[in-house]
Design an enzyme around this catalytic site. Structure first.
Site, short mmCIF file in Angstrom:
data_model
loop_
_atom_site.label_atom_id
_atom_site.label_comp_id
_atom_site.label_asym_id
_atom_site.label_seq_id
_atom_site.Cartn_x
_atom_site.Cartn_y
_atom_site.Cartn_z
CB SER A 88 3.54 1.97 -2.47
OG SER A 88 3.86 0.72 -1.94
N GLY A 89 1.94 1.89 0.55
CA GLY A 89 2.14 1.95 2.00
C GLY A 89 1.12 2.80 2.72
CB THR A 128 -3.98 -3.79 0.24
OG1 THR A 128 -3.32 -3.48 -1.00
CG2 THR A 128 -4.38 -5.24 0.24
CG ASN A 180 3.28 -1.36 1.42
OD1 ASN A 180 3.32 -2.03 2.45
ND2 ASN A 180 2.19 -1.25 0.69
CB SER A 193 4.03 -2.59 -2.41
OG SER A 193 3.64 -1.75 -3.47
CB SER A 194 -1.23 -3.78 -4.56
OG SER A 194 -1.91 -4.23 -3.43
N GLY A 201 -1.57 4.88 -6.43
CA GLY A 201 -1.68 6.33 -6.39
C GLY A 201 -0.58 6.96 -7.22
CD GLU A 231 4.07 4.01 -8.00
OE1 GLU A 231 3.63 3.10 -7.30
OE2 GLU A 231 4.88 3.81 -8.94
#
Length: 1040
Positions: free
Chosen positions: A147-148, A152, A197, A200-201, A425, A427
């Site tokens: 994330s970040g 996206t 993020n 974040s998705s 990704g 985590e």
């Protein structure tokens, strides 16, 4: 001495500036613009000490993680955020805007060989597109990272590249707009601010972009994975709920908020205050709200759907504010205010909802009993409903977007596909739960696929070039995938077994079952099974998996509840009765009667992941690995510890090791020879023989040792980067000596060309003077310039004449030639029309005449007319064998002009009956099996009525006093535009077709009247309504 100047632009591209007079002193380079030349990728090697190498494969010490990270650091410092590992793109988030995404940059990468330009996301996008077009094989681009890291944004950049560079038409532009506008909608409903993020998705996304045979994007399809529904009811400190809640509160109009019962303050809602972070400096919720509202319109949402969607979002906030009181064993709702809002917004009965939120329905021995919930159970039931409503609405939203992106052209059913996978990704948090377990399992599967496909790709290239393949040793993570997913004894199977078994199953009994079943596995450990050192860093409620990327501790608290993802039956019953059209699609009535227990969340995810692997295996993959340089989102800051962590978790070193197992560098013969030919007298300035012989001659002259290279069928393979670096350094030295010779030759040429120079300068002066006087009447000062402008326009016109009658392009004329240009344009068009008409066959002419009549009748009047335009009208929809011989016998000598299967609706009860409509020279005949049921002479046909919607119903009106007829005829055809055009032509009733909005009245017989009501909806439905009318609901295909 002339200098060889090299300029490094933000993409990492090497630019050789032109000389004072515009000359370029590089003959191996490819021109991109008047401001310089683009050298090939190898040119950057001359600056490798400062900016690193553009391909990690060229790292001399490729097994060193420190060398890998140092190369990343050098490039990041120079704003070079992209680097390759072979064909894999590594992208580092710069946390600032870089001027490397303009249209000019897109053009620079468009249609260019992958290694001819510096690393860029556009190079990956273009390479996939060209591979799809030239090889005819579907592609996919896998984007991963934590994330970040910029996943996206990477997918957006790829979509924007295709939107700008691919062929376009009006219909294609609509699809492009919808593809692009799906992003802000999905981000609003599926993204949230997290600690790492701000955008974040919180779901995985796979999007197929569909391309037609011209290479234009014509459709798309999205699959979503594992939305983080728990975020709806709980957020960690410093995090937010999904963006849409804050956008609605901050950006919604006063009237809208009043209708939804909302206040303009996130602090008023329990589901929005848990993270204590209502506002974020980098997010403008009010502005984003406007973007989302516009995007919903572009995608095709009507006002009713938007209203019902926002009702659901508001209802989730009201659910969070439902407060419980009462005694310990029996909860009750303390305020009716929220229930009143919920009843109206969800379209349900308030008292029934209240009971469902405080009681649980139990079926014992065939009897239904209502058992009261305690305070904890009632709160859990409320939160479960909130998560279910939001989660299912998100799935409905994705399906709605898919419907708007669907490729509907039946005439070209084959299309090519490029897939985009934007997925979470690996985590590792301080506290890892069920969501991280699923996400990391997903990454294990993707890593397994990644290594398999990378090895496969390498092996195929070696075999194609006739180079011996040497087996590569690598860590096969199948052992970890099996530990998670194996039937009966994998972690998911054990988790499902605990969820389903009777008795007191809990998260801790699940942990004990894991210890008993997989306790001896080398990649699994718990506090109980660990050694003394490991126990100090593990909780008693944790288990550890040794993933390919490292160790992760998972806390089992909440595993069973999240896996069960259950909603009490009586809450489902309430939702099934909802009057909100979206919720009626989200909560299927069949769920209540289905005795089978629904699959658990982990099993559903495992199945969807298996399908994703099938999709990816069927396509040619490309990879983008995204890296986050720091946790504070600061531009220019390079956190080595964090980056080392990501390099490990993305498996980049393993990938590099596989890619470098054989040869570090490979290029096609023509590319290698063109670049380095100046280093050998036998190949300079041009090699006349076979390319392979030229390369062989060149490398022998350079002193390559046999173990340093291999010659394939069309490529040279170089094993060690140092060999290439030495070659590149030799070329750099050679460039300077060539430049010295060119400079000397230039000086000699200047001394010989002075008279010519003075002649040229007088011409330039005349030209400049003419430009100054260009707006005056023709005179000696401007005649040279005006003649030149006219000549240039006519020569340009000659090169760029329209190709056909549909090509409306025409060069812009100078002011003095506007009238002449218009005459020429008319003459050109007349000539093309004449040539076109001359080639038209009688059959095509007849087709065009029918299409013209259809256009006059239905264009901008009938909703499904645009879908009929590209489809050719056929002479008949029924062949001789499709029609009963008795019918043909009854027709006698009458020639049948057209026949089509139709559905006839009875005058009483409107029952549908299959029939055949036959058109002859004098009448329209309705046949059933071997009977002629009705004959309508064209002279007696008063008119034809049809709705403006996309349905296929139409009414043939006949005189009410005609005893031969029983009344008007209501028919339905799947080819209504074609059928009505044929009737209009045969009956000569072109002016008698009435297109109605709302309803059609028709005569039933004996003076009685019937009515057909037409309403727009989501799907085609034809049924008798309670008021006795025939009710037709038809989907809206095109806005008029």
């Amino acid at each position: 001495m002339m200098e060889l100047k090299i300029q490094l632009i933000p993409t990492g591209e090497i630019i050789l500036p032109p000389g004072k007079n515009g000359e370029n002193f590089c003959h191996n380079c490819k021109v991109v613009a008047s401001d310089g030349v683009r050298a090939m990728m190898e040119s950057a090697l001359t600056a490798r000490d400062r900016v690193g190498v553009q391909d990690f494969v060229l790292l001399e010490n490729y097994t060193s993680e420190a060398a890998f990270i140092e190369n990343l650091r050098k490039r990041f410092k120079e704003n070079l955020i992209y680097t390759y590992i072979g064909s894999v793109l590594v992208s580092v988030n710069p946390y600032k805007d870089l001027e490397i995404y303009t249209k000019n940059h897109m053009e620079r990468y468009r249609g260019v060989n992958f290694y001819e330009v510096s690393p860029h996301i556009y190079a990956v996008a273009d390479n996939s597109y060209r591979s799809m077009r030239t090889e005819g094989k579907d592609q996919c681009i896998l984007i991963s990272g934590e994330s970040g890291a910029g996943k996206t944004e990477a997918s957006k950049k790829i979509l924007q590249y295709y939107a700008i560079t691919c062929p376009a038409s009006e219909q294609v532009q609509t699809v492009k707009d919808r593809l692009l506008q799906s992003n802000p909608v999905l981000e609003a409903f599926g993204n949230a601010k997290t600690l790492r993020n701000d955008n974040s998705s919180r779901f995985g996304k796979y999007m197929d972009i569909q391309f037609d045979f011209k290479g234009a994007p014509v459709g798309g399809h999205i699959i979503n994975y594992l939305l983080e529904k728990s975020r709806v009811v709980h957020q960690n400190h410093g995090e937010r709920n999904f963006h849409i809640f804050y956008q609605l509160i901050e950006g919604g109009e006063e009237d809208l908020l009043r209708r939804l019962g909302l206040e303009r303050s996130p602090l008023q809602y329990q589901y929005l205050v848990k993270g204590n972070c209502p506002k974020v400096s980098s997010i403008n919720d009010r502005s984003d709200w406007k973007v989302v509202r516009k995007a919903l319109t572009v995608i095709g949402f009507n006002e009713d759907e938007v209203e019902e969607l926002l009702n659901i979002i508001a209802s989730v906030l009201h659910l969070g504010n439902v407060q419980y009181g009462g005694e310990e064993g029996s909860a009750c709702i303390t305020s009716d205010t929220q229930i009143k809002y919920l009843a109206r917004l969800l379209g349900v009965n308030g008292s029934v909802l209240t009971e469902a939120l405080t009681h649980k329905k139990i079926i014992a021995k065939g009897e239904e009993l209502m058992s009261p919930l305690n305070l904890e159970q009632a709160s859990s039931a409320r939160d479960a409903l909130s998560k279910a409503v939001y989660g299912r609405t998100f799935t409905w939203l994705v399906n709605k977007i898919n419907a708007s992106l669907a490729y509907t052209d039946d005439s070209h059913k084959h299309y090519s596909v490029i897939g985009l996978l934007d997925i979470y990704g690996f985590e590792v948090f301080q506290h890892n739960s069920f969501e991280q377990f699923c996400i990391n399992y997903c990454n294990e599967k993707l890593q397994q696929l990644f290594i398999e496909l990378t090895l496969k790709s390498e092996q195929e290239e070696y075999e194609a070039e006739g180079i011996t393949w040497e087996p590569v040793q690598y860590f096969n993570n199948k052992i970890i995938c099996d530990l998670v997913e194996e039937k009966f004894k994998g972690i998911i199977s054990i988790l499902d077994e605990e969820c389903l078994r009777p008795g007191d199953a809990s998260d801790f009994t699940f942990l004990e079952k894991l210890e008993d079943t997989v306790g001896g596995h080398p990649h699994f450990v718990t506090h109980k099974l660990a050694d003394g050192k490991t126990r100090k860093v593990m909780g008693r409620e944790e288990f550890r998996l040794l993933h390919y990327a490292g160790e992760v501790n998972y806390n089992v608290n909440g595993f069973l509840d999240k896996n069960n993802d259950l909603l009490f039956r009586n809450l489902k019953e309430v939702m099934v009765m909802s009057e909100n059209n979206i919720l009626t699609q989200c909560f299927d009535r069949e769920e209540l009667s289905d005795k089978k227990r629904p699959d658990t969340a982990a099993t559903q995810f495992k199945a969807s992941l298996a399908k994703l692997m099938e999709i990816l295996m069927s396509k040619e993959p490309s990879y983008v690995r995204c890296i986050k340089p720091n946790d504070s989102k600061q531009a220019g800051r390079f956190d080595e510890v964090l980056i080392r962590h990501q390099v490990k978790y993305l498996g980049l070193m393993e990938n590099l090791r596989v890619r470098r197992a054989g040869f570090a560098y490979r290029r096609r013969y023509e590319v290698f020879l063109q670049r380095y030919k100046s280093l050998c007298p036998d190949t300079w300035p041009n090699w006349q023989g076979k390319l392979a012989d030229g390369v062989s001659t060149l490398v022998k002259h350079l002193g390559y040792k046999p173990e340093e290279y291999k010659l394939g069928r069309s490529k040279i393979f170089i094993r060690f980067p140092k060999t290439l670096f030495a070659t590149e350094d030799a070329l750099e030295t050679r460039k300077h000596s060539l430049a010295t010779k060119l400079q000397a030759g230039w000086k000699d040429n200047v001394n010989l060309s002075k008279p010519l120079f003075y002649s040229c300068s007088s011409v330039i002066l005349r030209f400049v003077k003419g430009f100054i006087y260009r707006h005056k009447e023709r005179c000696p000062e401007n005649e040279y310039f005006l003649d030149y402008v006219r000549y240039s326009f006519l020569m340009n016109l000659r090169r760029n004449l329209p190709k056909n009658v549909l090509d409306k392009s025409w060069p812009t004329p100078p002011a003095a030639l506007k009238e002449a240009s218009e005459h020429l344009r008319k003459l050109c068009m007349q000539n093309m029309v004449w040539s076109y008409c001359k080639k038209i066959s009688p059959e095509w002419k007849h087709q065009m005449e029918q299409k013209m009549i259809a256009s006059e009748l239905f264009k901008d009047k009938k909703d499904n007319y645009p879908q009929s335009v590209p489809k050719l009208f056929v002479s008949t929809r029924l062949n001789g064998e499709d029609i009963n011989p008795k019918v043909l016998q009854a027709l006698g000598s009458e020639k049948m002009k057209y026949a089509v299967p139709v559905t006839k609706y009875d005058r009483k009860g409107y029952k549908p009956r299959p029939r055949q409509l036959l058109l002859t020279g004098s009448s329209a005949i309705i046949a059933e099996e071997g009977k002629l049921k009705q004959r309508i002479d064209y002279g007696a046909l008063k008119g034809i009525s049809v709705s403006s919607l996309s349905d296929g119903l139409f009414v043939l009106h006949v005189p009410s006093d005609d005893n031969k007829q029983k009344g008007d005829v209501v028919l339905q055809s799947d080819h209504v535009i074609e059928t009505l055009t044929k009737i209009a032509i045969c009956a000569e009733k072109i002016n008698n077709i009435n297109i109605n909005q709302g309803s059609i009245k028709f005569t039933v017989g004996q003076g009685k009247e019937g009515i057909i009501d037409f309403t727009p909806g989501s799907e085609l439905l034809v049924a008798k309504a309670k008021n006795g009318h025939l009710s037709v609901t038809a989907p809206r295909l095109n806005s008029r």
